[in-house]
Design an enzyme around this catalytic site. Structure first.
Site, mmCIF file in Angstrom:
data_model
loop_
_atom_site.group_PDB
_atom_site.id
_atom_site.type_symbol
_atom_site.label_atom_id
_atom_site.label_comp_id
_atom_site.label_asym_id
_atom_site.label_seq_id
_atom_site.Cartn_x
_atom_site.Cartn_y
_atom_site.Cartn_z
ATOM 1 C CG HIS A 59 -17.452 35.144 34.330
ATOM 2 N ND1 HIS A 59 -16.469 35.570 34.780
ATOM 3 C CD2 HIS A 59 -17.382 33.910 33.615
ATOM 4 C CE1 HIS A 59 -15.226 34.389 34.701
ATOM 5 N NE2 HIS A 59 -16.022 33.625 33.869
ATOM 6 C CG PHE A 109 -17.589 31.853 27.781
ATOM 7 C CD1 PHE A 109 -17.141 31.538 28.863
ATOM 8 C CD2 PHE A 109 -17.998 33.025 27.663
ATOM 9 C CE1 PHE A 109 -17.324 32.285 30.174
ATOM 10 C CE2 PHE A 109 -18.371 33.870 28.670
ATOM 11 C CZ PHE A 109 -18.007 33.426 29.925
ATOM 12 C CG HIS A 112 -16.100 26.561 31.470
ATOM 13 N ND1 HIS A 112 -15.172 25.385 31.927
ATOM 14 C CD2 HIS A 112 -16.078 27.614 32.245
ATOM 15 C CE1 HIS A 112 -14.525 26.097 33.141
ATOM 16 N NE2 HIS A 112 -15.370 27.144 33.546
ATOM 17 C CD GLU A 113 -19.249 30.242 32.962
ATOM 18 O OE1 GLU A 113 -19.761 30.171 34.062
ATOM 19 O OE2 GLU A 113 -18.052 30.217 33.090
ATOM 20 C CE LYS A 116 -15.229 25.804 37.949
ATOM 21 N NZ LYS A 116 -14.088 26.523 37.887
ATOM 22 C CG HIS A 117 -20.208 27.395 37.214
ATOM 23 N ND1 HIS A 117 -19.680 27.385 38.621
ATOM 24 C CD2 HIS A 117 -19.277 27.752 36.496
ATOM 25 C CE1 HIS A 117 -18.364 27.869 38.574
ATOM 26 N NE2 HIS A 117 -18.093 28.180 37.198
#
Length: 224
Positions: A59, A109, A112-113, A116-117
């Site tokens: 994830h 996906f 986004h990872e 954001k992170h």
């Protein structure tokens, strides 16, 4: 209006540097069981590359603070660039698949990872290193095999939460956090497993703090 002094400008610059400093205390490395993602009222969609393997998927690798808070979206000037991980795409499709609907190729996906992170660890791991580090951690943990070695199989059966935690601790050497979700019948099921990693991304550590959440004492490990 008075112009700002050189000292004021210097202080403003220093404050900007401090605010942009991508300091954090550890990473959460989060693995997700696809059978539990799909076995919900919302269901799932397989990626355009086909049904993923019946294995835990990544994830994310999330910078975190010891107080439980976390930084996010740290560098808007560093958007995800798929070309930077072109050599990892095959591994990403297998180990970091998307199950979101509508069916897609996973790029959204992954973007986004990273945005954001990943950008919050950019001073330590550039985009390629960030994704490669997560892929290597998954291989190192070999979580599904660890559970199967303890007789815990993704067969739709129910297992005690304590036995799952003990099997993972025994197999990896580190205490996990187990996150559950629920199926359409509101049965608690094994959904995500959190591990903690040092700020270099290379060494598993005991978690300074766990996320909030609860599971039933016995939880389902659904097939996929």
């Amino acid at each position: 209006m008075r112009s700002p002094s050189l000292l004021s400008l210097a202080l403003l610059l220093l404050a900007a540097v401090v605010c942009n400093a991508q300091d954090f205390d550890f990473f959460y490395f989060v693995l997700q069981w696809p059978g539990s993602y799909c076995d919900t009222r919302q269901s799932c969609c397989y990626p355009t590359s086909g049904k993923p393997p019946a294995d835990f998927g990544i994830h994310g690798l999330w910078p975190n603070y010891n107080d439980g808070s976390y930084p996010s979206n740290c560098d808007p000037d560093s958007p995800f660039d798929e070309s930077k991980i072109s050599d990892l795409i095959g591994r990403m499709r297998t180990n970091w698949p998307t199950l979101a609907c509508p069916s897609n190729d996973g790029v959204k996906f992954w973007g986004h990872e990273w945005e954001k992170h990943g950008t919050c660890a950019e001073s330590i791991l550039d985009e390629h290193s960030y994704f490669q580090t997560a892929l290597n951690l998954k291989n190192q943990l070999n979580l599904l095999q660890t559970l199967q070695n303890a007789g815990i199989e993704p067969d739709g059966g129910y297992y005690s939460l304590s036995s799952i935690k003990e099997a993972i601790k025994e197999g990896t050497g580190y205490t996990p956090f187990i996150e559950c979700n629920v199926d359409e019948s509101r049965n608690s099921q094994l959904y995500q497993v959190y591990f903690c990693v040092d700020t270099s991304g290379s060494q598993l550590i005991e978690c300074p703090v766990f996320p909030r959440g609860r599971c039933d004492s016995r939880i389902e490990f659904p097939a996929f």
